[in-house]
Design a protein around this motif. Sequence first.
Motif, PDB file in Angstrom:
ATOM      1  N   TRP A 410      62.993  11.618  38.948  1.00  0.00           N
ATOM      2  CA  TRP A 410      62.429  12.980  38.914  1.00  0.00           C
ATOM      3  C   TRP A 410      63.436  13.980  39.471  1.00  0.00           C
ATOM      4  N   ALA A 411      64.132  13.598  40.536  1.00  0.00           N
ATOM      5  CA  ALA A 411      65.137  14.490  41.112  1.00  0.00           C
ATOM      6  C   ALA A 411      66.258  14.757  40.113  1.00  0.00           C
ATOM      7  N   ILE A 412      66.676  13.735  39.371  1.00  0.00           N
ATOM      8  CA  ILE A 412      67.703  13.923  38.353  1.00  0.00           C
ATOM      9  C   ILE A 412      67.240  14.933  37.315  1.00  0.00           C
ATOM     10  N   ALA A 471      64.312   6.723  31.997  1.00  0.00           N
ATOM     11  CA  ALA A 471      64.686   6.967  30.597  1.00  0.00           C
ATOM     12  C   ALA A 471      64.649   8.460  30.291  1.00  0.00           C
ATOM     13  N   LEU A 472      63.624   9.161  30.784  1.00  0.00           N
ATOM     14  CA  LEU A 472      63.541  10.604  30.569  1.00  0.00           C
ATOM     15  C   LEU A 472      64.704  11.319  31.255  1.00  0.00           C
ATOM     16  N   ALA A 473      65.059  10.864  32.459  1.00  0.00           N
ATOM     17  CA  ALA A 473      66.189  11.462  33.178  1.00  0.00           C
ATOM     18  C   ALA A 473      67.491  11.282  32.392  1.00  0.00           C
ATOM     19  N   LEU A 477      70.078  14.070  30.928  1.00  0.00           N
ATOM     20  CA  LEU A 477      71.520  14.057  31.150  1.00  0.00           C
ATOM     21  C   LEU A 477      72.278  14.129  29.827  1.00  0.00           C
ATOM     22  N   TYR A 478      71.759  13.439  28.822  1.00  0.00           N
ATOM     23  CA  TYR A 478      72.421  13.500  27.521  1.00  0.00           C
ATOM     24  C   TYR A 478      72.381  14.917  26.962  1.00  0.00           C
ATOM     25  N   GLN A 479      71.225  15.565  27.021  1.00  0.00           N
ATOM     26  CA  GLN A 479      71.104  16.902  26.464  1.00  0.00           C
ATOM     27  C   GLN A 479      71.947  17.928  27.224  1.00  0.00           C
TER      28      GLN A 479
END
Length: 679
Positions: A410-412, A471-473, A477-479
Motif C-alpha cells: 500500500w505504501a508503494i 501485484a497492484l503495487a 510501478l510499471y505505469q
Amino acid sequence: MANRLKNEKSPYLLQHGDNPVNWYPWGDEAFKKAEEENKPIFLSIGYSTCHWCHVMAHESFEDEKVAELLNKNFVSIKVDREERPDIDAVYMSVCQALTGSGGWPLTIIMTPEQKPFFCGTYFPKDSRYGQPGLTDILRQVAVLWQTRRKELEDNAEKIMDVMLQGRQDENGVSGTPDKTILAEAYDMFQKQFDREWGGFGTAPKFPTPHHLLFLMRYAELEKVPEALEMTEITLEAMARGGIHDHIGGGFSRYSTDKQWLVPHFEKMLYDNALLLWTYAEAYRRTRKEIYGEVARNTADYMLRELWDGGFYCGQDADSEGVEGKYYVFTPEEVKSVLGGEDGEKFCRYYHITDRGNFEGKSIPNTIGNPAADITDFRRYGIWRKQLYDYRLGRTRLHKDDKILLSWNAWAIIALVRAGNILREPSYLETAVRTKEFIEEKMTDEKRRLYIRFRDGEAANAGQLDDYAVYALALLELYQATFEMDYLSLAVLRAKQMQELFEDREKGGYYMTAFDGEALISRPKETYDGAIPSGNSVAAMVLQKLALLTAEKVWQEAAERQIRFCTGEIRRYPVGYSFALMALSIAFYSHRELVCVVKKDIPEELKQYVNLCASDEISVIVKTERNEEELLKCAPFTAAYPMPEAGPTYYLCENGMCKMPVTSEEVVKTWIIGNNSNIL
C-alpha cells in the motif's frame, strides 16, 4: 520469569514475554499440551500498538492471581493479529456473530481442537458496572470444563456449524454487474454523511480513505459535484482536527468524537499510506494547495519515522503508559520552546490553552480557524519543526518495527501516485527500494511471499492480501516507469494469486493458500474495512491486467471476480468502496495507449501520462530492449511494428482505435482532453 514468547520476533508477543502467564505462541506444542492435559485453550489476539491490549495486559496478564488461574486451568496462547490475519479473521467472525461486535484485544476460549465456546474483547480483571471480570470468567469456565464439559463442547460444535454454514451461504453468491450498484452506494454515502464535520456516521469516526477515493471517482464519472464536495469537506475537517498530527505529520487511527478533534493516538502505516494517496488524488482533481501540503507532510512522516528499507507497522498511542502523552502540549511548554511572543501566536493558531482539550492538556488543531490558507500553513512550519524536535526529546513512542508485506505494498502504491502527482521523485525512489526489499528479504526460494520481516527473519506464508496488493503495487510501478520487469513480476504475482487462493467453484479468493495451515475454517474476506479486502484488490488487479495485456485468461478471471464482488456488494454497497472502484473500470470508458519506440518514451510525455490516474488510462511501451519480454505478457503487441525513427502512438478508447500518430502534441491533446486538471 520469562515464558515461551521470549523467543518470538513479533513485538506484540515480546511485550508479553515477561508475563507470569505461561504463554505459548500459536502452534502444535500448545495444542498438544491442551489435549494431553485435557485443558481448554485461552486465546488472546491483539497487536503491539493497541491501547486496550496494553490495558488488559497491565490489569490482568501481569497480575499473579490471574496468571495462576490461567496457568492452572488453561493453555494460554498469544497471537499477533498483524502477523496472522487468518487466525484473527476466523475468530473475529465468531465474536462478531455471537456478540454483535468485535475488536482488540480479542478473547477466545476454545477446546483443544480449536473450536470456540466463549468469546469477547476487553475484560477488566474484576467485574464492574455490570461487565464481567476476567477472573470470574476464568473461574466459571474452569468449573464448567470439569463438571459440564460435554455441554461446552456441544456449544462449540453448534457455533462451528453456524459459522461454516454462514461461510457457505456467503461464498456462493454472484451477481450481474451494472452501474446502478455504484449509484446505490453513493446514495447510501449521502445518507450517512455528516454535512457539518465530514465523514460518515457518528463517533467514533474512521478516515476510511477508500470511501473518499470512490467518491472522487464517482464524481468524475457521473458528473456529480456533490460527491467531490463530500470528499473535500471530510478531507479538510480531518486536516484541521487532532486526528492529523500538525506537529509531525501523518494521521492517527481514528477520532473518538465527530469533529475529528480527539484521536485514538496510534498511527498505522496502512492508514497513512491510503490517506497519502487520497490527499494527493484530491490535489490532482482540485489543485488546492492545502491537499498537496497535507500529502507531502504525510509522506514525509512515513519516510522519516517508519521507513528503514521497508516500512514499519506503526507507532503506539501510549508513551510511558499514558495515552496521548507524546502529542499534547501546555501553553507554558510551547512558550518555553518558541519564546513568549511566538509561542503565544502558535498557541492561538493551534488552540493550545490553559484549560486544554484532552485531560488538561491540548491537542494541536485548527478547527474553527478561517478558511484553509496555505500561507498560514507554511508560515508556522519552522515553529512546528522546533516543537517536533522538542517532542522527540520529551518522551518517546513505542514503534512496531516489523515489516508487513501487504502494508508495504500500500505504501508503494501511495508513494508512486503521490510522487507522480506532486512531482516528488524521491517518493518513487523509495517505492522502488521498498519493492527491492520485498523481493530480497520477503521472498522464498520458490518465489513465494512471506507476510512479515523483522530482526533478520521473514516468517509466515503470504496470504491473499500480500499477493493482491503487491501485484497492484507492481502495476503502479510499471505505469510510472514503463520498466518491463515490473509488469512481468505483476503477472507472476497475479498467477500465484490465482493458483494459491482462487475458489473456482464458488468464486472469489480465499484468504489463505490451498496448501496453508488448516484452521477451523478457511476465511474468504470481502468487506472493505479499515483496509480494502484482498478480494477487492484482486478485482482491481485482474481488471488492470486484462486491459494492459488484452489476454483472454485475465479477461475471464476479471469477469469471474467482478461477478463475485457484485454478489457481495449487493448486501451493503458502502462496505465495498474499493471493489466499486474496480467495478467502475469495467463499467465506464477506458483509454489505452501503446507507444512503440526504439529506445524510451519521451520524458515529457511520460510526465503527462503519469499525471493521469492509472485507472483511467492503460499505457504499454514497446522498445527494442523489452520487445521479447513484453510479448510474453502482452502477445498482442507483436502486431505493432518498430518505427525507424521516433515513437509511434496507438490511441484507443471505448473499444475503438484511432489511426497511429507520431506527434507528441496530438497525444498530449488527447490526454489533456480527458484530464483538464493536468498542468
